[in-house]
Design an enzyme around this catalytic site. Structure first.
Site, PDB file in Angstrom:
ATOM      1  N   CYS A 352      -7.348  -8.458  -4.571  1.00 57.58           N
ATOM      2  CA  CYS A 352      -6.058  -8.590  -3.887  1.00 57.58           C
ATOM      3  C   CYS A 352      -6.237  -9.380  -2.586  1.00 57.58           C
ATOM      4  O   CYS A 352      -6.848 -10.448  -2.581  1.00 57.58           O
ATOM      5  CB  CYS A 352      -5.449  -7.211  -3.661  1.00 57.58           C
ATOM      6  SG  CYS A 352      -3.759  -7.227  -3.017  1.00 57.58           S
ATOM      7  N   VAL A 353      -5.757  -8.855  -1.456  1.00 60.34           N
ATOM      8  CA  VAL A 353      -5.874  -9.601  -0.206  1.00 60.34           C
ATOM      9  C   VAL A 353      -7.332  -9.712   0.228  1.00 60.34           C
ATOM     10  O   VAL A 353      -7.706 -10.613   0.988  1.00 60.34           O
ATOM     11  CB  VAL A 353      -5.010  -8.936   0.891  1.00 60.34           C
ATOM     12  CG1 VAL A 353      -5.547  -7.575   1.269  1.00 60.34           C
ATOM     13  CG2 VAL A 353      -4.907  -9.819   2.130  1.00 60.34           C
TER      14      VAL A 353
END
Length: 616
Positions: A352-353
């Site tokens: 993800c991030v």
């Protein structure tokens, strides 16, 4: 007794469309008990209101103008302006809705009279809100459902057909409209939901007493904000029945702990594995239970696994931004790994991030000639191009970010509850309203579910880091354009020439597959693009033993996502073994298993460490 039976039969005869047995389930048996319990429910509701008002009256409320409500009103007003600015348009819109209502009314009258009616058209997807049989067989509830669905479709049509709206405004209007219509569904109210209505009658309102008590408890637990319970949190404890893979904390700084896991094989791959999780949630989504643990699976395949466990920040971390997470997070982890293993190169995973941060860090390393530290990079549902970033872009524009930044200046961080509410809104039909009905109307405790416990165990976000991320990625898309500046250096993804494994998931609402695919073209080296079934979590956490879902592979991620998908090859089961083969194809040299810390570092404690235990 005979007189009562005849009486009931006569009642049923007045409305041939009703089954007398069905009518019986809606008749109050004990009016006094119902009245008493409704009074108790209102008393509990009053306690909920007091818990909501207390921080606002004392000035301690965390509310801010950055709440989506303000932008929703502004956006939907633009749609309304189009339709009311021209009388003819207003008349056409009203006529369309009224004609639909007349059709529903006619159908309902026929159903009340016991006349045959045509079956309702099947919705494109099964709507879980209306699975109870009485939504169709009972004329009253059928009328409510049909009126609601027709009104919802009509409202969406007003948005899609409004002229003069830019794409961003139209997308935002549709999103906010879905939030409003989802909230107004008749399934969300006690006396317009047949299942709740029957339960209220059967228990004389005891369900509402229990439900309003839980509502008061959840608002109090949230400090004046509703902390909607999705699971029985008392059934879970980190380090006791989740995050159980054996390991040690081998390094720690102000921003993170570095975990190294105990080997389970006699030999291990020479290149260690570094996992960079997102800081928006805690890392143990990758180590929920031994059966679901990606970390344990990697250890069992012969990886020496290191994981970054981010701190749950408070106001003292306010100034720690993207560069801090790069240098004191990823670079700190790489230094730790080299100290423990004497290996200068690692295989790295960013989720993800965490993957976005990893990509930016690799681009920075390339500029600084430090690109030999990472030999291969795996990105799991991570965006580097935010052109098609999905519904999260709804909450990102200059006005909203500026307001949010002003709010974070006073606290030094974004409260975890804010991010939880945003992510819940993205999947309101799954993460909000079913639990509102189950908890507060039916009065039932939600069952234990490890994934939803993790989902509720959210983290705060530092002011500097969150503002940088929103502006540079979502708002201005600088990383994809080669315009992001880190430590005074402009970085470009095309400088990343090492092999990349880029995983997207088909139903992802946070990092849409089309967005991840588009980012694949920005890397300067070879890219293995893989699409997994399911969504942002289930599509990633999919152990091979479960024999669940499937994944798709194909040629180079070129052209359009749709064209790639049309030519892709489907494989049943988990993508994990495919990734393992990809890793070993790059280098499968093995060495003796390594103990946490090696001879260089003394472990500071057992995994999962201390930072992960801090709840927001």
């Amino acid at each position: 007794m005979a007189d009562k039976t005849e009486e009931k039969g006569a009642a049923g005869a007045d409305f041939p469309g009703f089954d007398p047995k069905s009518v019986e389930a809606y008749l109050v048996k004990d009016p006094q008990a119902l009245a008493t319990n409704l009074a108790k429910a209102m008393e509990n509701l009053g306690q909920a209101a007091s818990a909501w008002l207390e921080p606002r009256e004392s000035g301690k409320s965390g509310d801010s103008l950055a709440d989506p409500f303000v932008d929703a009103v502004r956006t939907l007003s633009k749609v309304a302006e189009y339709w009311i600015s021209e009388p003819q348009r207003t008349l056409e819109a009203q006529t369309l809705l009224l004609s639909s209502y007349i059709g529903i009314w006619t159908r309902s009258l026929n159903q009340f009279a016991g006349k045959p009616v045509e079956p309702e058209p099947e919705p494109p997807r099964k709507d879980r809100r209306f699975t109870d049989e009485d939504w169709t067989s009972n004329p009253f509830f059928a009328f409510l459902k049909q009126t609601y669905l027709v009104t919802t479709a009509w409202a969406e049509k007003l948005v899609t057909e409004a002229e003069g709206l830019d794409d961003s405004t139209r997308e935002k209007a549709l999103f906010y409209l879905k939030q409003v219509t989802a909230a107004l569904s008749p399934s969300n109210f006690a006396f317009t939901n047949p299942e709740v209505y029957r339960q209220t009658v059967a228990t004389s309102g005891a369900n509402l007493v229990a439900g309003m008590r839980m509502l008061a408890e959840d608002i109090a637990a949230g400090g004046g904000q509703l902390r909607l319970r999705h699971t029985d949190a008392t059934r879970f404890a980190i380090g006791h029945n989740m995050a159980l893979t054996p390991g040690k904390v081998v390094a720690r700084n102000e921003l993170c702990e570095i975990l190294q896991y105990e080997p389970t094989t006699e030999t291990v791959l020479k290149r260690p594995l570094l996992i960079v999780p997102p800081w928006i949630n805690k890392f143990y989504i990758l180590d929920l239970t031994p059966e679901k643990s990606f970390i344990k699976w990697c250890v069992d395949q012969g990886h020496t696994v290191f994981v970054i466990s981010w701190v749950n920040p408070d106001s003292s971390h306010a100034a720690m931004g993207w560069e801090s997470y790069m240098s004191e997070g990823i670079d700190f982890a790489l230094d730790t790994i080299e100290a423990v293993t004497s290996e200068p190169e690692v295989n790295a995973i960013g989720y993800c991030v965490g993957g976005t941060l990893l990509a930016a860090t690799l681009a920075y390393h390339a500029q600084k000639k430090k690109n030999r530290r990472v030999a291969s990079a795996t990105f799991l549902t991570a965006q580097v191009d935010f052109t098609h970033a999905g519904d999260l872009k709804i909450f990102v524009d200059e006005d909203q970010i500026a307001t949010l930044e002003k709010h974070m200046e006073t606290t030094g961080y974004l409260a975890a509850a804010k991010m939880v509410s945003v992510f819940n809104m993205l999947r309101a039909s799954e993460l909000i309203w079913p639990y509102v009905v189950n908890n507060y109307l039916k009065g039932r405790e939600p069952p234990p579910f490890d994934l939803l416990y993790w989902n509720s165990d959210a983290t705060r976000l530092t002011a500097a880091n969150h503002a940088y991320y929103l502006r540079n990625c979502y708002l201005n898309n600088r990383l994809s354009k080669g315009e992001m500046t880190l430590a005074g250096t402009v970085v470009s993804l095309e400088d990343i020439t090492l092999p990349v494994f880029n995983l997207a998931t088909r139903e992802d609402h946070i990092a849409p597959a089309k967005s991840v695919f588009l980012g694949s073209a920005l890397f300067g080296g070879p890219v293995e693009f893989v699409l997994s079934a399911s969504g942002h979590i289930a599509g990633v956490i999919n152990p091979p033993e479960r024999k669940k879902y499937q994944f798709w592979t194909g040629g180079k991620p070129e052209g359009t996502f749709e064209d790639w998908m049309a030519a892709a090859q489907e494989t049943k089961g988990s993508w994990w073994p495919h990734w393992q083969k990809w890793i070993e194809d790059k280098s499968n040299e093995r060495v003796a298993a390594r103990k946490p810390g090696g001879s260089a570092l003394t472990p500071l404690g057992d995994a999962p460490g201390t930072y992960v235990l801090v709840r927001a």
